[in-house]
Design an enzyme around this catalytic site. Structure first.
Site, short mmCIF file in Angstrom:
data_model
loop_
_atom_site.label_atom_id
_atom_site.label_comp_id
_atom_site.label_asym_id
_atom_site.label_seq_id
_atom_site.Cartn_x
_atom_site.Cartn_y
_atom_site.Cartn_z
N ASP A 94 0.85 -1.37 -0.16
CA ASP A 94 -0.01 0.11 0.05
C ASP A 94 0.77 1.31 -0.01
O ASP A 94 1.96 1.08 0.13
CB ASP A 94 -1.13 -0.03 1.28
CG ASP A 94 -0.19 0.28 2.45
OD1 ASP A 94 0.91 -0.21 2.62
OD2 ASP A 94 -0.61 0.91 3.30
N ASP A 267 -8.63 -7.75 0.06
CA ASP A 267 -7.70 -7.71 1.21
C ASP A 267 -8.47 -7.61 2.23
O ASP A 267 -9.30 -6.35 2.55
CB ASP A 267 -6.33 -6.90 0.90
CG ASP A 267 -6.44 -5.42 1.58
OD1 ASP A 267 -7.03 -4.59 1.06
OD2 ASP A 267 -6.33 -5.57 2.89
N CYS A 305 -14.28 -28.78 5.17
CA CYS A 305 -12.77 -27.95 4.97
C CYS A 305 -11.78 -29.05 5.08
O CYS A 305 -11.81 -30.01 6.02
CB CYS A 305 -12.62 -27.00 6.34
SG CYS A 305 -11.03 -25.92 6.04
N CYS A 307 -8.38 -28.15 5.22
CA CYS A 307 -7.21 -27.63 5.80
C CYS A 307 -6.43 -28.51 6.88
O CYS A 307 -7.10 -29.25 7.43
CB CYS A 307 -7.45 -26.14 6.31
SG CYS A 307 -7.97 -26.18 8.09
N CYS A 310 -8.08 -28.55 10.14
CA CYS A 310 -9.65 -29.33 10.07
C CYS A 310 -9.27 -30.94 10.14
O CYS A 310 -9.97 -31.65 10.42
CB CYS A 310 -10.44 -28.98 9.06
SG CYS A 310 -11.37 -27.19 9.61
N HIS A 336 -6.87 -21.94 9.40
CA HIS A 336 -8.09 -22.68 8.98
C HIS A 336 -8.89 -21.23 8.33
O HIS A 336 -9.29 -21.49 7.17
CB HIS A 336 -8.97 -22.90 10.05
CG HIS A 336 -10.49 -23.02 9.68
ND1 HIS A 336 -10.80 -24.14 8.95
CD2 HIS A 336 -11.32 -22.21 10.04
CE1 HIS A 336 -12.23 -23.82 8.74
NE2 HIS A 336 -12.47 -22.39 9.16
C1 LIG Z 1 -3.68 -1.87 0.48
C2 LIG Z 1 -3.95 -0.80 0.38
C3 LIG Z 1 -3.63 0.22 -0.73
O1 LIG Z 1 -4.26 1.41 -0.49
C4 LIG Z 1 -3.92 2.60 -0.11
O2 LIG Z 1 -2.64 2.72 -0.52
N1 LIG Z 1 -4.58 3.46 0.36
C5 LIG Z 1 -5.89 3.15 0.77
N2 LIG Z 1 -5.83 2.15 1.60
C6 LIG Z 1 -7.29 1.91 2.22
C7 LIG Z 1 -7.38 0.76 2.80
C8 LIG Z 1 -8.54 0.38 3.68
N3 LIG Z 1 -9.01 -0.43 4.55
C9 LIG Z 1 -10.30 -0.14 4.56
N4 LIG Z 1 -11.17 -0.87 5.65
C10 LIG Z 1 -10.73 -1.96 6.46
N5 LIG Z 1 -10.85 0.85 3.93
C11 LIG Z 1 -9.62 1.35 3.36
C12 LIG Z 1 -9.67 2.18 2.36
C13 LIG Z 1 -8.52 2.74 1.91
C14 LIG Z 1 -8.22 3.69 0.97
O3 LIG Z 1 -9.08 4.41 0.48
N6 LIG Z 1 -6.92 4.28 0.42
ZN LIG Z 2 -10.27 -25.81 8.18
#
Ligand SMILES: C=CCOC(=O)Nc1nc2cc3[nH]c(NC)nc3cc2c(=O)[nH]1
Ligand SMILES: [Zn+2]
Length: 373
Positions: A94, A267, A305, A307, A310, A336
Site C-alpha cells: 500500500d 484484502d 474443510c 485444511c 480441520c 483455517h
Molecule cells: C492496500 C491498500 C492500498 O491502499 C492505499 O494505499 N490507500 C488506501 N488504503 C485503504 C485501505 C482500507 N482499508 C479499509 N477498510 C478496512 N478501507 C480502506 C480504504 C483505503 C483507501 O481509501 N486508500
Molecule cells: Zn479448516
C-alpha cells in the site's frame, strides 16, 4: 517493456463478475483473488511455506509500517521484501496513506504531502507521492499503490470535492515518480459516498492511466448496502481490461456481493485478526471456539474443510489451546481462516467459469445464515 499484464478470461452472463489473471515477474495471480495481509512483513503466526500450502497466491505488505520499522532502506539492503521475508510469489504494497490517516496523529496535510508523527516513537515523518513511490521501490513490491487521501465516513461533500482533486494530483505525481518498469502501479478512486464525485474521480484516475484501479474510501464505517451501491456504481467507470481492487474488504458475504459488482481483488485483516480472537469462519457461519458447547466436541471446525487444522484437530482441542493461551491456537485458527477465504474465492472462480455464479452465491449466503455456533 510491459511486464504487468491483466487478462480477462470470462465475463459472467448474469452479473458483472469476471474471471481473469495477471502476470508479474514473481508469477501469475488468478482473479477474483483474496490477498492475506502481512503488515510488517509477516502474515501473523504463519510461515511462507504454510501460506503456499493454504494456496495463497499474493500477499500484502504495508509501506507505512515497514518504513517505520525496520526501514525500507534496511529491507532494500536485504534485496527487497521478497528476499527479506522469503516469499517468492507476488507482493502488493500500500502507499502508506491510509495507515497515516488511521494510525498516527496527523500533523498537517498540504498539497505537497502529509507530515505525521510515528505511532512507534513520535518521530516526525513526511510522506509525499514521491516518497511513497521511493519506499515502495525499495521494498520491491510487484504492485505499488498511489498515495491517496482516504476521507472518513461520514464526510462533508465540500471536503470530498477538494480531496478528490488532491488524490488525482498525487496519483499523477506517483506515476511520474515511478522508476522500476517491472513494478505495476494501481490508481485509487475516491469520492466518498457521493456518486457524482465517484464518477469524476474515476474519470480523473482512468485519464492518468494505471495498471489496475482500486476503490478507496470504502469499508470505513459506512453501511454495507452503501458500500455495495458505491462499488456497483464505480466499477462501471473503470476499464474492463484492468483489475479492480476493493481495499479492506471484507466478510465472506462482502466478497460474494462485490465480485458480483465487478471487483477482482480483495484484502482484509478479518480472517487473520478474527482467528487470533478465536472467531472462526465455517460453511455454516461463524463459530466462537471458546464456547462451552465445544468442550467435548470431537468434530473439526468445518466438516467441509480440508485444511491442516480441520484434518488434524478437534474443536475440543482447539478450544483447550485457545483457553490456555497457547500460541499454537493462534496458528491453527489462522491456517483455517485463511484457507476458508482462499477456498471461497477459488470456488467463486469455478462458479463463474461454470456459469453458475448467481446460484452459487445464493446457496453460499443461505448456508452462512444457518449459524456456525
Ligand atoms: C492496500 C491498500 C492500498 O491502499 C492505499 O494505499 N490507500 C488506501 N488504503 C485503504 C485501505 C482500507 N482499508 C479499509 N477498510 C478496512 N478501507 C480502506 C480504504 C483505503 C483507501 O481509501 N486508500
Ligand atoms: Zn479448516
Amino acid at each position: 517493456m510491459v511486464v504487468f499484464k491483466f487478462v480477462l478470461e470470462k465475463k459472467d452472463s448474469e452479473s458483472k463478475a469476471r474471471i481473469g489473471y495477471f502476470e508479474t515477474i514473481h508469477g501469475r495471480v488468478e482473479t477474483p483473488i483474496f490477498m492475506p495481509v502481512g503488515t510488517v512483513g509477516s502474515v501473523k503466526t504463519v510461515t511462507p511455506h504454510e501460506l503456499k500450502e493454504i494456496g495463497a497466491q499474493i500477499i500484502l505488505g504495508n509501506t507505512y509500517h515497514l518504513h517505520l520499522r525496520p526501514g525500507d532502506d534496511i529491507v532494500n539492503h536485504f534485496g527487497g521484501l521478497h528476499k527479506f521475508i522469503n516469499w517468492d510469489k507476488p507482493i502488493l504494497t500500500d502507499s502508506g496513506g491510509f495507515q497515516v490517516f488511521s494510525l498516527s496523529e496527523l500533523k498537517d496535510l498540504t498539497e505537497d504531502g502529509v507530515t505525521f508523527r510515528s505511532h512507534l516513537d513520535g518521530r516526525k515523518i513526511f510522506l509525499s507521492p514521491e516518497k511513497s513511490i521511493e519506499i515502495q521501490s525499495n521494498l520491491g513490491s510487484d504492485i505499488m499503490m498511489v498515495l491517496d487521501e482516504c476521507v472518513p465516513y461520514p464526510c462533508e461533500k465540500s471536503y470530498v470535492e477538494r480531496s478528490i482533486e488532491l488524490t488525482a494530483m498525487w496519483a499523477k505525481r506517483c506515476k511520474e515518480a515511478k522508476r522500476n518498469f517491472w513494478q505495476a502501479l494501481f490508481g485509487i478512486v475516491q469520492g466518498g459516498v457521493y456518486k457524482d464525485l465517484r464518477k469524476i474521480s474515476a474519470e480523473q484516475i482512468v485519464e492518468i492511466g494505471f495498471d489496475g484501479y482500486a476503490l478507496g474510501g470504502l469499508s470505513v464505517g459506512e453501511e454495507n448496502n452503501i458500500m455495495y451501491e458505491i462499488t456497483e456504481f464505480t466499477t462501471d467507470y473503470l476499464p474492463e481490461d484492468r483489475p479492480r481492487y476493493l481495499m479492506g474488504v471484507g466478510t465472506p458475504e462482502d466478497i460474494l456481493e462485490c465480485v458480483e459488482r465487478g471487483v477482482d481483488m480483495f484484502d482484509c485483516v478479518m480472517p487473520t485478526r478474527n482467528a487470533r480472537n478465536g472467531l472462526l469462519f465455517t460453511s455454516y457461519g461463524k463459530l466462537h471456539i471458546k464456547r462451552q458447547d465445544w468442550k467435548m466436541s470431537d468434530d473439526p471446525i468445518d466438516p467441509h474443510c480440508d485444511c491442516y487444522t480441520c484434518k488434524n484437530f478437534s474443536r475440543g482441542y482447539l478450544r483447550h489451546l485457545y483457553k490456555a493461551g497457547e500460541i499454537l491456537a493462534l496458528r491453527l485458527n489462522t491456517i483455517h481462516n485463511l484457507h476458508f477465504y482462499i477456498s471461497l474465492v477459488k470456488e467463486i472462480r469455478n462458479a463463474i467459469k461454470n456459469g453458475c455464479f448467481k446460484k452459487f452465491k445464493r446457496e453460499k449466503l443461505e448456508m452462512f445464515k444457518i449459524g456456525g455456533d
